[in-house]
Design a protein around this motif. Structure first.
Motif, PDB file in Angstrom:
ATOM      1  N   ILE A  13      41.117  48.995  33.429  1.00 11.38           N
ATOM      2  CA  ILE A  13      39.718  48.957  34.367  1.00 11.38           C
ATOM      3  C   ILE A  13      39.808  47.457  34.823  1.00 11.38           C
ATOM      4  O   ILE A  13      40.059  46.476  34.166  1.00 11.38           O
ATOM      5  CB  ILE A  13      38.672  49.060  33.412  1.00 11.38           C
ATOM      6  N   TYR A  14      39.538  47.382  36.293  1.00  8.70           N
ATOM      7  CA  TYR A  14      39.643  46.294  36.993  1.00  8.70           C
ATOM      8  C   TYR A  14      38.491  46.066  37.746  1.00  8.70           C
ATOM      9  O   TYR A  14      37.675  46.891  38.141  1.00  8.70           O
ATOM     10  CB  TYR A  14      40.944  46.278  38.049  1.00  8.70           C
ATOM     11  N   ASP A  15      38.068  44.760  37.677  1.00  5.39           N
ATOM     12  CA  ASP A  15      36.945  44.404  38.553  1.00  5.39           C
ATOM     13  C   ASP A  15      37.446  44.083  40.145  1.00  5.39           C
ATOM     14  O   ASP A  15      38.335  43.089  40.221  1.00  5.39           O
ATOM     15  CB  ASP A  15      36.353  43.064  38.093  1.00  5.39           C
ATOM     16  N   PHE A  16      37.125  44.807  40.924  1.00  4.75           N
ATOM     17  CA  PHE A  16      37.661  44.567  42.435  1.00  4.75           C
ATOM     18  C   PHE A  16      36.438  44.018  43.337  1.00  4.75           C
ATOM     19  O   PHE A  16      36.481  44.130  44.373  1.00  4.75           O
ATOM     20  CB  PHE A  16      37.953  46.169  42.859  1.00  4.75           C
ATOM     21  N   SER A  17      35.823  43.119  42.739  1.00  2.78           N
ATOM     22  CA  SER A  17      34.810  42.384  43.580  1.00  2.78           C
ATOM     23  C   SER A  17      35.658  41.531  44.645  1.00  2.78           C
ATOM     24  O   SER A  17      35.294  41.343  45.617  1.00  2.78           O
ATOM     25  CB  SER A  17      33.966  41.383  42.628  1.00  2.78           C
ATOM     26  N   ASP A  18      36.770  40.960  44.175  1.00  2.65           N
ATOM     27  CA  ASP A  18      37.774  40.245  45.277  1.00  2.65           C
ATOM     28  C   ASP A  18      38.806  41.388  45.336  1.00  2.65           C
ATOM     29  O   ASP A  18      39.740  41.497  44.476  1.00  2.65           O
ATOM     30  CB  ASP A  18      38.132  39.111  44.344  1.00  2.65           C
ATOM     31  N   ILE A  19      38.852  42.100  46.343  1.00  4.34           N
ATOM     32  CA  ILE A  19      39.708  43.052  46.851  1.00  4.34           C
ATOM     33  C   ILE A  19      41.051  42.664  46.587  1.00  4.34           C
ATOM     34  O   ILE A  19      42.065  43.374  45.829  1.00  4.34           O
ATOM     35  CB  ILE A  19      39.602  43.545  48.181  1.00  4.34           C
ATOM     36  N   LEU A  20      41.668  41.342  47.013  1.00  2.00           N
ATOM     37  CA  LEU A  20      42.866  40.898  47.083  1.00  2.00           C
ATOM     38  C   LEU A  20      43.451  40.535  45.560  1.00  2.00           C
ATOM     39  O   LEU A  20      44.587  40.251  45.437  1.00  2.00           O
ATOM     40  CB  LEU A  20      43.330  39.987  48.115  1.00  2.00           C
ATOM     41  N   ASN A  21      42.330  40.089  44.816  1.00  2.00           N
ATOM     42  CA  ASN A  21      42.776  39.498  43.569  1.00  2.00           C
ATOM     43  C   ASN A  21      41.776  40.231  42.459  1.00  2.00           C
ATOM     44  O   ASN A  21      41.117  39.364  41.688  1.00  2.00           O
ATOM     45  CB  ASN A  21      42.527  38.133  43.642  1.00  2.00           C
ATOM     46  N   PRO A  22      42.017  41.502  42.163  1.00  2.00           N
ATOM     47  CA  PRO A  22      41.125  42.122  41.332  1.00  2.00           C
ATOM     48  C   PRO A  22      41.501  41.571  39.665  1.00  2.00           C
ATOM     49  O   PRO A  22      42.674  41.049  39.407  1.00  2.00           O
ATOM     50  CB  PRO A  22      41.743  43.397  41.356  1.00  2.00           C
ATOM     51  N   GLU A  23      40.621  41.577  38.864  1.00  2.00           N
ATOM     52  CA  GLU A  23      40.567  41.220  37.427  1.00  2.00           C
ATOM     53  C   GLU A  23      40.687  42.228  36.471  1.00  2.00           C
ATOM     54  O   GLU A  23      39.717  42.843  36.541  1.00  2.00           O
ATOM     55  CB  GLU A  23      39.481  39.892  37.130  1.00  2.00           C
ATOM     56  N   LYS A  24      41.547  42.256  35.580  1.00  2.00           N
ATOM     57  CA  LYS A  24      41.543  43.284  34.441  1.00  2.00           C
ATOM     58  C   LYS A  24      40.670  42.925  33.372  1.00  2.00           C
ATOM     59  O   LYS A  24      40.550  41.721  33.014  1.00  2.00           O
ATOM     60  CB  LYS A  24      42.925  43.409  33.839  1.00  2.00           C
ATOM     61  N   VAL A  25      39.713  43.826  33.049  1.00  2.37           N
ATOM     62  CA  VAL A  25      38.581  43.556  32.130  1.00  2.37           C
ATOM     63  C   VAL A  25      38.846  44.386  30.889  1.00  2.37           C
ATOM     64  O   VAL A  25      38.289  43.906  29.951  1.00  2.37           O
ATOM     65  CB  VAL A  25      37.210  43.805  32.899  1.00  2.37           C
ATOM     66  N   SER A  26      39.360  45.521  30.902  1.00  2.00           N
ATOM     67  CA  SER A  26      39.777  46.294  29.445  1.00  2.00           C
ATOM     68  C   SER A  26      40.714  47.372  29.741  1.00  2.00           C
ATOM     69  O   SER A  26      41.231  47.762  30.827  1.00  2.00           O
ATOM     70  CB  SER A  26      38.329  46.843  29.095  1.00  2.00           C
TER      71      SER A  26
END
Length: 782
Positions: free
Chosen positions: A147-160
């Motif tokens: 599961i990734y947070d795509f708030s920043d489209i170019l730099n998504p952050e993995k959350v779980s």
């Protein structure tokens, strides 16, 4: 005062010329840098230009790779609004996840590709499917879900992460705060994702069948229901009891295959193999309609308002379902290959094709589907040919690409010809492109298409025909798998049924009139031909079954006039090239054999070439001869060998190209080798020891400018001395200003400064010290 202005003008002119020379030199340098760049600029950004690793090259340098398409094998589409952009998420298996900005459907933009190390996970990176919830993207991989947070489209952050061992053909859905994960073999898992960063396993639904396909949700009397599709069954569950699910079988049909489920109003639409089923949910899943009239099965469906859009192989159907009991077909369009998913964005239908790419249609017109555009994906590149400044290559189930290679380090996409056939052979004669196509699925298995490519950016179809010809009151069936074109003559195989047996031979077809192709003559040749070549008024036919190469002479009209020679072999012949009275032939299990055929009746075997040919099944699949070199592709080692054949009885290995995955074809032109492969659409390599051949036409203007400025500078320097020595009139004392003091204008000795007609003149002198003195005066002045 006048002398002071001249001094400044001289400095300005010198500075201007120097700056122009420097700028022009920088321009030429950047132009050369541009020519040598390895990144390819195309009309549509590529998702990835895969580097060529571990490529072994001898006297051969890779100049560029080219793909006018997205390098991916697509599986599924999802569209979501993130921030102020409409983002299309494309699941691509081992190629990862690709994102497009679809805010403007008519001008989609590539954003990024995420694959491999990006996921930073122990899960096998194979993207099955995605779900977007708010700004979060749930990505199903081979061994679980990340599961990734795509708030920043170019730099998504993995959350779980959710670990699930060995997922198979996964699809998944979200209902409220529950995630339903459908594993094709292992059932349906349910997770609580109220806190999406900490998913919690809730339950697992399994049944006695082996395959699970889809899940969908609906309301029945304000009660949430779940429909689960499995082999042979449709099962219904109450959402309120997912902790203790109890199944209710609502439909059963033996040997039911994969289903796609859609609900509109109270109707459930389902596809299964070659069947479309419609159920009335208000009447306890009453089957009200069934259709089995679309060839080759249904692959996906979409429902919008009162319209159903249904895809099968090579077909996209629009139907009116305002009355589901009686579906009315509105229109049908041909589409390439297999459509595997479709979604809506407003009035636009976005269709994902397994080979061609993303196709966009407008549904504004109730009676039509208007094609808008396509985003091409890479397909298996097949044959390649070069004509002038253009490389043309065919692809599997996709079409034909035309690429400008005037600058081989920066090939540019020119145009695309849609041609969704499994096998395509291409030939170019002058401004005509001949396409010989074969399909297992089309009504006509063999087809010839003729295009005018005098304007490569806008190819025009000028002729087409199928494989059936009328000749001498008989039906001849043409096999375009074996062809040779010389001027306006096409030599190809034919067969005709005479009531008791099939007669086989070679047909000569006149191509002069593209709109009316006719058989000019036919020739019986015995068994089947595998390859045909024409060279120097001789026809060469490879007969694999009889293991013979037959050579026939031709008259001026191209007709066979007599049997000249037959060369027999111990093994199957695969490929031949005839050039300058020599035959280069690939023989399975033996290698490449060179024959001298100056005397056609007595061909002489000169040499056998066999590099790393370890098993008799493998052979050299393609042969190219250019100047005094031969290039051969070995399918066993997946390598291309370059051999010096100045002495044809003793070929010398000069270079090897290896490390390119899945080589399909090669073509030699203009001291370059053009290679197609299963991984990279087109690879261009330079063949001699010079790593780069600069295209001077791109530098002609900066070079001319450089020469012109240099000439101006030389002229300026040549006349500078005279300009220094010959000054304008002065009004008062004939003296010249130095740095601190004034020097007299009369110097006694070998030279003398003279004022004549109010101008200063310096006499010639061989005295170096005196000349230096004179020069110093005027240099200081300036």
């Amino acid at each position: 005062m006048f002398v002071q202005k001249t001094k400044y003008k001289g400095k300005l002119l010198s500075t201007a010329i120097l700056m122009l020379l420097v700028l022009n030199t920088i321009f030429i340098y950047t132009s050369i840098e541009d020519l040598t760049a390895q990144n390819i600029s195309t009309d549509f950004p590529t998702a990835n230009d895969k580097p060529l690793e571990d490529v072994v090259l001898t006297d051969c340098s890779i100049l560029s790779t080219f793909s006018a398409t997205i390098q991916a094998k697509p599986r599924e589409l999802k569209l979501a609004r993130i921030g102020n952009q409409d983002i299309l998420f494309l699941s691509c298996g081992y190629d990862g996840l690709i994102l497009f900005d679809f805010s403007d459907v008519k001008k989609p933009k590539f954003i990024a590709e995420f694959s491999g190390d990006f996921f930073d996970s122990e899960f096998t990176v194979f993207v099955f499917s995605t779900i977007i919830k708010d700004s979060y993207c749930l990505i199903a991989l081979r061994r679980g879900i990340v599961i990734y947070d795509f708030s920043d489209i170019l730099n998504p952050e993995k959350v779980s992460e959710i670990y699930i061992e060995n997922l198979y053909y996964i699809s998944f859905k979200i209902r409220y705060s529950a995630l339903f994960v459908i594993d094709n073999l292992k059932g349906c898992r349910i997770y609580n994702i109220e806190n999406i960063e900490k998913p919690i396993f809730v339950n697992r639904i399994t049944f006695r069948v082996s395959n699970y396909y889809d899940v969908i949700f609906y309301k029945d009397n304000n009660i949430d229901k779940i429909i689960l599709s499995v082999t042979d069954y449709l099962l219904e569950y109450n959402y309120s009891s997912i902790l203790d699910p109890k199944a209710k079988m609502v439909y059963y049909e033996k040997n039911l295959a994969e289903r796609n489920l859609k609900i509109i109003d109270n109707y459930l639409f389902s596809t299964s193999e070659m069947q479309l089923s419609i159920f009335d949910l208000s009447l306890e899943f009453k089957l009200i309609s069934k259709h089995i009239d679309v060839p080759f099965g249904f692959t996906c469906l979409a429902v919008k308002d009162d319209y159903l859009f249904l895809a099968s192989n090579n077909h996209l159907v629009k139907a009116d379902i305002s009355s589901p009991e009686e579906i009315i077909l509105i229109c049908e369009v041909k589409i390439p290959s297999f459509s595997i998913d479709m979604i809506f964005k407003g009035e636009y239908l976005i269709v994902l094709d397994s080979f061609t790419g993303i196709r966009i249609y407008s549904t504004n017109d109730p009676n039509e589907l208007e094609f808008i555009d396509t985003i091409l994906f890479s397909s298996l590149s097949k044959e390649v040919i070069v004509s002038g400044n253009y490389a043309i290559y065919s692809t599997f189930l996709c079409g034909i690409f035309i690429v400008n290679i005037k600058n081989p380090t920066r090939p540019k996409f020119v145009s695309f010809i849609e041609c969704p056939f499994e096998e395509v052979s291409i030939f170019v004669e002058e401004d005509k492109l001949y396409v010989f196509a074969f399909s297992y699925f089309y009504e006509i298995r063999y087809k010839i298409l003729i295009y005018d490519i005098s304007k490569p950016n806008n190819p025009q179809l000028i002729g087409t025909c199928n494989n059936r010809f009328q000749y001498k009151n008989k039906d001849y069936f043409i096999d375009f798998s074996t062809i040779e074109i010389i001027e306006d003559k096409l030599y190809t195989k034919y067969f005709i049924y005479n009531g008791l047996f099939y007669e086989r031979g070679i047909a000569l077809i006149n191509l002069a009139n593209p709109n009316n192709l006719t058989i000019q003559n036919t020739f019986l040749i015995g068994n089947r031909a595998e390859q045909i070549k024409v060279n120097n008024d001789y026809l060469y036919i490879v007969n694999r079954l009889s293991r013979e190469l037959s050579i026939y002479s031709l008259d001026q009209s191209g007709n066979i006039i007599n049997d000249s020679s037959i060369i027999a072999f111990d093994h199957y012949i695969r490929y031949i090239v005839v050039k300058n009275n020599y035959i280069y032939t690939s023989i399975r299990g033996k290698g490449l054999v060179i024959y001298d055929i100056h005397d056609l009746l007595n061909p002489i075997e000169l040499a056998i070439i066999n590099h790393e040919l370890e098993e008799s099944y493998y052979y050299y699949r393609k042969i190219c001869v250019s100047n005094n070199y031969i290039y051969i592709y070995n399918s066993y080692t997946n390598s291309i060998y370059a051999l010096d054949i100045n002495d044809k009885s003793n070929p010398i290995l000069e270079g090897t190209i290896s490390g390119i995955v899945g080589i399909q074809d090669l073509f030699i032109a203009n001291n370059h080798i053009f290679i197609t492969s299963s991984e990279i659409s087109l690879i261009i390599a330079h063949l001699d020891s010079i790593p780069l051949m600069i295209n001077l036409s791109n530098l002609i203007f900066p070079i001319v400018g450089f020469v012109a400025l240099a000439a101006i500078g030389l002229v300026y320097l040549a006349f500078s001395r005279k300009r220094h020595l010959k000054r304008q009139p002065v009004e008062e004392s004939p003296k010249v200003r130095g740095d601190e003091e004034e020097y007299p204008l009369s110097i006694r000795g070998e030279g003398e400064l003279v004022i004549k007609d109010k101008e200063i003149e310096i006499p010639d002198t061989d005295n170096l010290e005196l000349q230096k003195y004179f020069d110093q005066i005027f240099i200081d002045d300036e």
